[in-house]
Scaffold this motif. Structure first.
Motif, PDB file in Angstrom:
ATOM      1  N   ALA A  98      31.920   6.577  33.552  1.00 39.88           N
ATOM      2  CA  ALA A  98      30.990   5.641  32.682  1.00 39.88           C
ATOM      3  C   ALA A  98      29.418   5.792  33.307  1.00 39.88           C
ATOM      4  O   ALA A  98      28.762   4.743  32.855  1.00 39.88           O
ATOM      5  CB  ALA A  98      31.543   4.337  32.955  1.00 39.88           C
TER       6      ALA A  98
ATOM      7  N   TYR B  32      26.540   3.620  25.094  1.00 38.28           N
ATOM      8  CA  TYR B  32      25.562   3.922  26.415  1.00 38.28           C
ATOM      9  C   TYR B  32      24.760   5.019  25.436  1.00 38.28           C
ATOM     10  O   TYR B  32      25.363   6.159  25.127  1.00 38.28           O
ATOM     11  CB  TYR B  32      26.357   3.817  27.267  1.00 38.28           C
ATOM     12  N   SER B  51      22.074   0.328  27.300  1.00 36.55           N
ATOM     13  CA  SER B  51      23.266  -0.168  26.906  1.00 36.55           C
ATOM     14  C   SER B  51      23.105  -0.674  25.515  1.00 36.55           C
ATOM     15  O   SER B  51      21.982  -1.158  24.947  1.00 36.55           O
ATOM     16  CB  SER B  51      23.606  -1.196  27.899  1.00 36.55           C
ATOM     17  N   LEU B  95      31.903   4.391  26.535  1.00 34.20           N
ATOM     18  CA  LEU B  95      32.265   4.294  27.909  1.00 34.20           C
ATOM     19  C   LEU B  95      33.601   4.397  27.928  1.00 34.20           C
ATOM     20  O   LEU B  95      34.395   3.584  26.806  1.00 34.20           O
ATOM     21  CB  LEU B  95      31.566   2.990  28.535  1.00 34.20           C
TER      22      LEU B  95
END
Lengths: 112, 112
Positions: A98, B32, B51, B95
């Protein structure tokens, strides 16, 4: 400085002659990736390791293999390079999946 | 299927002016987004990220804007400098999944 190192920067091999590209990192990241980038194209993920767990992309040719003997090193083995395998090979690392990936300078492979 | 697209292969801007690099994506699951900068014979260098819960992120001369409804993001560089001349890659990731998906890049040339 913590970094991702790739050796050699330029590699010339002959058609069908096995070649190994290496990547090392001082970031102590868990994940290491190998990408192939051909001219004017997006980098294409070949495979990655999360620690010792190997993950192969579905469309990565069998000709491409990888080894990660320890946290710091990861190798890309091309068993029988073809002319179409000439490309820039990029190694990247990230702490987790991530998080941001950090790239090495790449190895440009030329197949004669 | 190109999930991340950079439709402008090149952009020329004068020093001191604004550079706007655009990126479109098709997968609404991306949460992301990152911009990487690449000089010739070097690996991509992380520049800035955002984000999906934000619509703007700023870091010095670099600002990234995200329009989720349009599935579009852009990188603004103000003021542009000759040292900004490079190829800029947009990338996206879901993610929890492993794969960073890159666009094909936009070559920015900033002339004095």
């Amino acid at each position: 400085d913590a970094m991702v190192i790739q050796n050699p920067r330029y590699q010339v091999t002959q058609f069908g002659k096995p070649v190994t590209l290496s990547c090392s990192q001082t970031l102590n990241h868990n994940v290491m990736y190998w990408y192939q980038q051909k001219s004017s194209q997006a980098p294409k993920l070949l495979f990655h390791y999360y620690d010792k767990d190997f993950n192969n992309e579905a469309d990565t040719p069998d000709n491409f293999q990888s080894r990660r003997p320890n946290t710091s090193f990861c190798f890309l083995d091309i068993r029988s390079p073809g002319l179409g395998d000439a490309a820039m090979y990029l190694c990247a690392t990230s702490r987790t999946h991530a998080e941001t990936q950090y790239f090495g300078p790449g190895t440009r492979l030329l197949v004669l | 299927d190109q999930q991340v697209k950079q439709n402008s292969p090149s952009l020329s801007v004068q020093e001191g002016r604004i550079s706007i690099l655009n990126c479109d994506y098709t997968n609404s699951m991306f949460d992301y987004f990152l911009w990487y900068k690449k000089y010739p014979a070097e690996g991509p260098t992380f520049l800035i990220s955002i984000s999906s819960i934000k619509d703007k992120n700023e870091d010095g001369r670099f600002t990234v804007f995200l329009n989720k409804s349009a599935k579009h993001l852009s990188l603004h560089i103000v003021p542009s400098q000759p040292g900004d001349s490079a190829v800029y890659f947009c990338a996206a990731i879901i993610l929890g999944f492993q794969k960073l998906v890159f666009g094909t890049g936009t070559r920015l040339l900033v002339s004095p």
